[in-house]
Design a protein around this motif. Structure first.
Motif, PDB file in Angstrom:
ATOM      1  N   CYS A  34       0.841  -1.197   0.000  1.00  0.00           N
ATOM      2  CA  CYS A  34       0.000   0.000   0.000  1.00  0.00           C
ATOM      3  C   CYS A  34       0.878   1.249   0.000  1.00  0.00           C
ATOM      4  O   CYS A  34       2.085   1.200   0.277  1.00  0.00           O
ATOM      5  CB  CYS A  34      -0.924  -0.002   1.214  1.00  0.00           C
ATOM      6  SG  CYS A  34      -0.051  -0.125   2.785  1.00  0.00           S
ATOM      7  N   TYR A  35       0.252   2.373  -0.296  1.00  0.00           N
ATOM      8  CA  TYR A  35       0.930   3.667  -0.307  1.00  0.00           C
ATOM      9  C   TYR A  35       0.136   4.648   0.546  1.00  0.00           C
ATOM     10  O   TYR A  35      -1.096   4.583   0.596  1.00  0.00           O
ATOM     11  CB  TYR A  35       1.082   4.192  -1.729  1.00  0.00           C
ATOM     12  CG  TYR A  35       1.989   3.342  -2.584  1.00  0.00           C
ATOM     13  CD1 TYR A  35       3.366   3.452  -2.481  1.00  0.00           C
ATOM     14  CD2 TYR A  35       1.459   2.419  -3.477  1.00  0.00           C
ATOM     15  CE1 TYR A  35       4.201   2.662  -3.252  1.00  0.00           C
ATOM     16  CE2 TYR A  35       2.293   1.632  -4.250  1.00  0.00           C
ATOM     17  CZ  TYR A  35       3.668   1.759  -4.141  1.00  0.00           C
ATOM     18  OH  TYR A  35       4.492   0.974  -4.892  1.00  0.00           O
ATOM     19  N   PRO A  36       0.803   5.575   1.218  1.00  0.00           N
ATOM     20  CA  PRO A  36       0.107   6.480   2.138  1.00  0.00           C
ATOM     21  C   PRO A  36      -0.821   7.449   1.414  1.00  0.00           C
ATOM     22  O   PRO A  36      -0.465   8.022   0.386  1.00  0.00           O
ATOM     23  CB  PRO A  36       1.250   7.220   2.838  1.00  0.00           C
ATOM     24  CG  PRO A  36       2.418   7.091   1.924  1.00  0.00           C
ATOM     25  CD  PRO A  36       2.260   5.784   1.231  1.00  0.00           C
ATOM     26  N   SER A  37      -2.014   7.621   1.975  1.00  0.00           N
ATOM     27  CA  SER A  37      -2.960   8.618   1.491  1.00  0.00           C
ATOM     28  C   SER A  37      -2.657   9.947   2.176  1.00  0.00           C
ATOM     29  O   SER A  37      -2.358   9.993   3.376  1.00  0.00           O
ATOM     30  CB  SER A  37      -4.395   8.187   1.790  1.00  0.00           C
ATOM     31  OG  SER A  37      -4.714   7.003   1.103  1.00  0.00           O
ATOM     32  N   LEU A  38      -2.763  11.026   1.414  1.00  0.00           N
ATOM     33  CA  LEU A  38      -2.416  12.353   1.919  1.00  0.00           C
ATOM     34  C   LEU A  38      -3.687  13.187   2.078  1.00  0.00           C
ATOM     35  O   LEU A  38      -4.448  13.345   1.111  1.00  0.00           O
ATOM     36  CB  LEU A  38      -1.454  13.061   0.954  1.00  0.00           C
ATOM     37  CG  LEU A  38      -0.225  12.261   0.497  1.00  0.00           C
ATOM     38  CD1 LEU A  38       0.610  13.084  -0.469  1.00  0.00           C
ATOM     39  CD2 LEU A  38       0.619  11.839   1.692  1.00  0.00           C
ATOM     40  N   TYR A  39      -3.895  13.709   3.292  1.00  0.00           N
ATOM     41  CA  TYR A  39      -5.043  14.569   3.555  1.00  0.00           C
ATOM     42  C   TYR A  39      -4.597  16.032   3.464  1.00  0.00           C
ATOM     43  O   TYR A  39      -3.543  16.411   3.974  1.00  0.00           O
ATOM     44  CB  TYR A  39      -5.637  14.263   4.928  1.00  0.00           C
ATOM     45  CG  TYR A  39      -6.323  12.926   5.001  1.00  0.00           C
ATOM     46  CD1 TYR A  39      -7.658  12.783   4.644  1.00  0.00           C
ATOM     47  CD2 TYR A  39      -5.629  11.795   5.415  1.00  0.00           C
ATOM     48  CE1 TYR A  39      -8.288  11.550   4.711  1.00  0.00           C
ATOM     49  CE2 TYR A  39      -6.254  10.556   5.476  1.00  0.00           C
ATOM     50  CZ  TYR A  39      -7.579  10.442   5.126  1.00  0.00           C
ATOM     51  OH  TYR A  39      -8.200   9.221   5.181  1.00  0.00           O
ATOM     52  N   LEU A  67       0.704   8.922  -2.276  1.00  0.00           N
ATOM     53  CA  LEU A  67       2.111   9.047  -2.646  1.00  0.00           C
ATOM     54  C   LEU A  67       2.620   7.683  -3.095  1.00  0.00           C
ATOM     55  O   LEU A  67       2.777   6.765  -2.280  1.00  0.00           O
ATOM     56  CB  LEU A  67       2.929   9.555  -1.456  1.00  0.00           C
ATOM     57  CG  LEU A  67       4.446   9.613  -1.644  1.00  0.00           C
ATOM     58  CD1 LEU A  67       4.812  10.575  -2.771  1.00  0.00           C
ATOM     59  CD2 LEU A  67       5.138  10.001  -0.342  1.00  0.00           C
ATOM     60  N   VAL A  68       2.853   7.548  -4.392  1.00  0.00           N
ATOM     61  CA  VAL A  68       3.329   6.283  -4.962  1.00  0.00           C
ATOM     62  C   VAL A  68       4.831   6.411  -5.177  1.00  0.00           C
ATOM     63  O   VAL A  68       5.295   7.230  -5.981  1.00  0.00           O
ATOM     64  CB  VAL A  68       2.612   5.974  -6.294  1.00  0.00           C
ATOM     65  CG1 VAL A  68       3.142   4.674  -6.888  1.00  0.00           C
ATOM     66  CG2 VAL A  68       1.112   5.888  -6.076  1.00  0.00           C
ATOM     67  N   PHE A  69       5.591   5.613  -4.443  1.00  0.00           N
ATOM     68  CA  PHE A  69       7.052   5.653  -4.561  1.00  0.00           C
ATOM     69  C   PHE A  69       7.600   4.240  -4.471  1.00  0.00           C
ATOM     70  O   PHE A  69       7.292   3.494  -3.540  1.00  0.00           O
ATOM     71  CB  PHE A  69       7.674   6.519  -3.457  1.00  0.00           C
ATOM     72  CG  PHE A  69       9.168   6.592  -3.529  1.00  0.00           C
ATOM     73  CD1 PHE A  69       9.786   7.480  -4.395  1.00  0.00           C
ATOM     74  CD2 PHE A  69       9.968   5.753  -2.760  1.00  0.00           C
ATOM     75  CE1 PHE A  69      11.169   7.541  -4.486  1.00  0.00           C
ATOM     76  CE2 PHE A  69      11.339   5.800  -2.836  1.00  0.00           C
ATOM     77  CZ  PHE A  69      11.939   6.699  -3.711  1.00  0.00           C
ATOM     78  N   ASN A  70       8.385   3.878  -5.460  1.00  0.00           N
ATOM     79  CA  ASN A  70       9.117   2.604  -5.450  1.00  0.00           C
ATOM     80  C   ASN A  70      10.350   2.781  -6.324  1.00  0.00           C
ATOM     81  O   ASN A  70      10.732   3.920  -6.655  1.00  0.00           O
ATOM     82  CB  ASN A  70       8.232   1.441  -5.934  1.00  0.00           C
ATOM     83  CG  ASN A  70       7.541   1.742  -7.249  1.00  0.00           C
ATOM     84  OD1 ASN A  70       8.167   2.254  -8.189  1.00  0.00           O
ATOM     85  ND2 ASN A  70       6.246   1.459  -7.319  1.00  0.00           N
TER      86      ASN A  70
END
Length: 458
Positions: A134-139, A188-191
């Motif tokens: 999963c990737y963190p959701s940003l509020y 935030l999609v990071f890999n």
């Protein structure tokens, strides 16, 4: 009362981080996933109480189990607060929402497996995957701050503390320019291969005032998409053939290389190892998606140009090819037919504009002549051509798209569903097998009735 689901579409905003920011993003994703793994175990343990709560109540209920505050000093799992010191509250709530979804999905699938709802008789039970990617959701305001559309400030983890960092936005789409679209919480999609924001939008298309036109699409093998724009009185005002031959050749060339490498690997017999030519198949899938997007975009642009009321397709769901022997070129072409992908992408793009998509029965669309002369015969040397009983030669796909348009118009204009009724006249084909000439006949009858009524009034 029909409740319409909101239209959600996602844009990709490319980021251009520095080397230091890449390390911060990697650390943020790592700690977020670690918290999700802890929460999945907690939620699954207490699912008997949590599973009955609504979406608004389940997140506070989980927080009371894991997060210690002045009003909630005694928590059942104090170790989570100790392991994730100063963890931002909105990141924690996003992780809880994700973990609840994971557990709920597992419980539902496991109950279906227990009740006997399985794809195979020997299907193994589903497993609870706490280590999901999963990737963190940003509020907004708490996890990110948008500075125009050139920079974005994101709260990230340094390994010991949470800080704000400003990163450049290097690429955007166009959905943020539409005033009626509502920006939702991005992820935030990071890999190792990607660094971007996945930005969902809730689209609210404006109410359209379309013309009395439809855009009919015949999805074929020889030509990817044949488009006809037809008015409600049966006049064809535009025709177009969409066939990205260069991309199709690139895909077929790669697929042909697979058979050559397979014959060299296993000879006349034997088995191929798992994952054989997986990279080539991945590239072919990407080419297919690119073809489907380009073709669907052109179809929607034509519908916008003529302000069409609807886009009409044949209902090919569940259709399977019967022609071509196993391993033949024809069977391979049927296997690469992008009928479902093009139709789905077109519907998604057209819905975003506020348009309507119609499916009609596919039987006899290309087999019946649009002028009502009867069944056509395919040319023996060129299957793309059709010969009418009058001797006229015509493009078979174009003939089919015009008949598709006629069926779509009848479905839109008739009060009762003409797709399901059969003709009352003996010896006549069902009304669902309508042709373009039926619109001409219907229009002439309406004109005659109108003239007669006017004469009676006079």
């Amino acid at each position: 009362m029909i409740i319409r689901k909101p239209i959600i579409r996602t844009d990709k905003w490319s980021l251009n981080p520095t080397t230091e920011q890449r390390l911060l993003f990697a650390e943020t994703v790592k700690v977020y996933r670690r918290l999700c793994r802890h929460l999945v175990g907690v939620i699954f343990t207490h699912w008997s109480e949590l599973g009955t709560l609504s979406t608004q109540k389940v997140i506070p209920a989980v927080e009371r189990l894991v997060h210690q505050t002045s009003q909630n000093p005694d928590v059942k799992y104090p170790g989570i607060d100790q392991a994730f010191h100063k963890f931002p509250s909105y990141y924690r709530r996003a992780a809880i929402a994700f973990a609840v979804g994971q557990v709920s999905s597992f419980v539902t699938r496991y109950q279906e497996w227990q009740s006997g709802i399985r794809n195979r008789r020997d299907a193994k039970p589903p497993t609870l995957n706490a280590n999901a990617g999963c990737y963190p959701s940003l509020y907004k305001g708490q996890c990110y701050k948008l500075h125009g559309y050139e920079q974005i400030e994101i709260k990230v983890f340094t390994g010991s503390d949470w800080v704000w960092t400003i990163v450049q936005i290097s690429g955007l789409r166009e959905r943020h320019t539409v005033d009626s679209n509502k920006l939702l919480s991005p992820s935030l999609v990071f890999n190792q291969r990607a660094c971007h924001l996945s930005v969902p939008f809730e689209c609210h298309p404006e109410k359209r005032q379309p013309n009395t036109h439809v855009v009919a699409v015949d999805l074929g093998i020889n030509t990817t998409a044949t488009v006809s724009v037809v008015t409600f009185d049966g006049t064809v005002i535009h025709r177009e053939f969409i066939h990205p031959g260069r991309d199709i050749d690139r895909r077929d060339k790669r697929l042909k290389s697979v058979s050559v490498r397979a014959s060299k690997t296993m000879g006349k017999g034997g088995n191929l190892h798992k994952g054989f030519c997986s990279n080539t198949y991945r590239k072919c899938r990407n080419i297919n998606q690119n073809i489907a997007h380009h073709v669907s975009k052109r179809i929607v642009n034509i519908a916008k140009q003529f302000n069409a009321q609807a886009i009409v397709f044949e209902n090919l769901k569940g259709w399977k090819a019967t022609g071509g022997r196993k391993g033949s070129t024809l069977r391979q072409r049927f296997h690469g037919w992008l009928k479902a992908m093009i139709r789905d992408y077109t519907e998604m793009k057209w819905q975003e504009v506020g348009g309507q998509t119609v499916d009609v029965i596919a039987a006899y669309t290309s087999k019946l002549a649009y002028d009502g002369s009867g069944v056509v015969r395919r040319d023996s040397t060129n299957y793309a051509l059709a010969k009418f009983t009058s001797g006229k030669r015509y493009n078979a796909d174009l003939n089919g798209s015009q008949n598709i348009a006629a069926r779509g118009i009848l479905k839109l204009t008739c009060r009762k569903d003409s797709e399901e009724r059969s003709s009352k006249r003996p010896g006549r084909s069902p009304r669902s097998w309508a042709c373009l000439c039926d619109l001409w006949t219907l229009n002439s009858q309406v004109s005659t009735d109108t003239t007669t009524s006017r004469q009676r009034v006079v």
